[in-house]
Design an enzyme around this catalytic site. Structure first.
Site, short mmCIF file in Angstrom:
data_model
loop_
_atom_site.label_atom_id
_atom_site.label_comp_id
_atom_site.label_asym_id
_atom_site.label_seq_id
_atom_site.Cartn_x
_atom_site.Cartn_y
_atom_site.Cartn_z
N LYS A 269 50.74 27.83 33.36
CA LYS A 269 50.98 28.61 32.15
C LYS A 269 52.30 28.18 31.50
CE LYS A 269 51.94 33.34 30.69
NZ LYS A 269 53.30 33.06 30.23
N ARG A 270 53.29 27.90 32.31
CA ARG A 270 54.60 27.51 31.75
C ARG A 270 54.50 26.22 30.94
NH1 ARG A 270 55.75 29.41 36.77
NH2 ARG A 270 55.66 27.33 37.70
#
Length: 514
Positions: A269-270
């Site tokens: 997600k980052r």
């Protein structure tokens, strides 16, 4: 083909996510490959929710998983809401049946009760680390730890009766060479002496993933287990569990990781947050923090484009063709064409797929969506042929919202004129534009074909250079030298608007060039 010859009477595969948060696109790809394999062989695609770890359960995650599959067009044949005799399909609702299988393993000396507290195990780990070693709970030390292998049988029974917390661990065979086959990775050999004795049953009465996974796959008659590479280290234990129960194991296939676009490691997600692209199919709002993670649907991506993109992450058909709808993917899909190596995610390639599917849509469909975009931006399409505008702009667009950026001049006259392009407005241009206005005023059928004919006839008759008129004319209507066929623009905005824009441009350049 290996996987065909080892099939049961009917192919049955499952996608078994945990409801611990939003469904990552890696999970969607796993679901997709399971679906494609099942449909290719006339089999069943099952959705099972693996919620044995109640401490990580996130409200709304299960509904998100189902909605994500629905949006992607990957329907499951059996599962939550589609009971077909193999349910329940939530592991938390199957809790009672697992205990009998634990008892079977205990009785057959494939498992044992262990009372070690989390604190005592943590102390052992730290002690080992201080000695430069790694603590592994296995055949080398289990006879000296706090478990049924080292304790008197009556004492074990008494401690259980008194309500003391315990777990059930798998009794991994010592120093066996375990060989098994993965459809994608081929033959694999593992020394069981290097494995730890995994917990199969927890003190809260819930099975761990390993036990529940194997029991459910057996009871649901799963023929092929197609899952992510991260489960490959667990494969030896699962194979041993099938052996311990005396069951025929399914065929296994472990899909390659989806890697971040740059550098090494699994796509997270980052990475999406940092580089500005979604890693989830739909928007997700964290129920605890309120943080919203973007999804492909809300970003304007078409589900067909997302599915086509995901199919090519770790697989290819062996040809140059890249555009496949779901039906076509079913026809050509093969686990034998899945790669072993991880697949780098490419945001630009994802946009390329989106563009291919966007331009294939019917103009009327895009026009309806474009109308919503215009209304959100307080713009009116009254008197304009929105379908025609879409047809002129969509070849350069990826998303419906791009059309407004590409063609705002259809709805609003230019407020400014491109500085670089304005150099094309010479002192003699004013007079030429006045002549253009006269010609346009006399065009009876104001369509692209007639306008172009009259303008070109005048240019040829007066031996006026094409660029001397066309560039200033486009600048008058658009504000820059961008846009589709100039005479199509005139047709869409109409005679009155066309003439008014030319007159406005003449006044502006007269004022600003003095």
């Amino acid at each position: 083909m290996w996987q065909i010859s080892n099939m049961n009477a009917r192919v049955r595969v499952r996608f078994a996510p945990s409801p611990t948060g939003p469904l990552h696109i890696g999970g969607v790809r796993t679901a997709l490959f399971n679906y494609l394999f099942a449909k290719k062989h006339g089999g069943d695609f099952i959705l099972r929710i693996e919620d044995t770890d109640q401490t990580r359960f996130v409200p709304g995650a299960e509904a998100y998983i189902v909605e994500s599959l629905q949006w992607c067009g990957i329907p499951f044949d059996e599962g939550i809401g589609l009971e077909k005799g193999y349910g329940p399909y939530r592991q938390s609702e199957r809790k009672d049946l697992y205990r009998q299988y634990v008892e079977t393993l205990l009785q057959n000396d494939w498992a044992y009760v262990a009372f070690d507290s989390p604190e005592s195990l943590e102390t052992l780990r730290k002690t080992s680390e201080a000695e430069g070693k790694t603590f592994i709970y296995n055949h080398e030390n289990r006879d000296q730890l706090d478990n049924a292998l080292a304790l008197d049988t009556d004492l074990v029974a008494k401690r259980i009766q008194q309500g003391e917390n315990y777990v059930v661990r798998f009794k991994t065979p010592a120093h066996r060479k375990l060989t098994f086959t993965d459809i994608i990775r081929g033959e694999i050999t593992v020394d069981t002496g290097l494995l730890d004795d995994k917990v199969l049953f927890k003190s809260d009465g819930m099975p761990t993933y390993h036990l529940a996974n194997v029991v459910d796959d057996h009871l649901m008659e799963i023929s092929h287990v197609i899952r992510g590479e991260e489960w490959l280290p667990s494969l030896a234990l699962h194979v041993l569990l099938y052996e311990a129960f005396g069951w025929t194991k399914p065929a296994f296939a472990h899909l390659p990781l989806i890697l971040k676009p740059t550098g090494n490691g699994k796509l997270s997600k980052r990475d999406g947050d940092k580089m500005g692209f979604p890693v989830f199919p739909l928007n997700w709002k964290d129920p605890n923090t309120g943080e919203v993670s973007s999804g492909y649907r809300e970003k304007g991506y078409l589900p067909e484009a997302v599915v086509n993109m995901l199919a090519f992450l770790g697989w290819n058909p062996g040809t140059e063709q890249e555009i496949f709808n779901l039906s076509a993917l079913v026809d050509v899909f093969s686990l034998e064409n899945v790669h072993k190596a991880g697949a780098k995610f490419d945001p630009e390639k994802t946009k390329w797929f989106q563009h291919q599917y966007f331009i294939k849509q019917e103009d009327t469909v895009i026009a309806n969506e474009f109308q919503i975009v215009l209304e959100k931006n307080n713009l009116s399409s009254a008197g304009l042929n929105l379908v025609k505008i879409v047809s002129l702009l969509k070849e350069r667009a990826h998303f419906t919202e791009d059309l407004l950026h590409l063609g705002s001049y259809f709805f609003l006259p230019p407020a400014t004129y491109d500085t670089k392009a304005s150099k094309n407005w010479k002192p003699e241009t004013n007079a030429l534009m006045q002549e253009v206005i006269k010609i346009l005023e006399n065009v009876n059928v104001f369509d692209s074909k007639n306008i172009e004919k009259e303008i070109k006839t005048w240019l040829e008759a007066t031996q006026t250079g094409f660029g001397k008129v066309m560039q200033p004319l486009r600048l008058s209507l658009v504000g820059s030298l961008q846009g589709p066929h100039l005479f199509d623009i005139m047709e869409v905005i109409g005679k009155q608007n066309t003439i008014e824009r030319i007159q406005t441009a003449i006044k502006w350049f007269v004022t600003n060039n003095e």
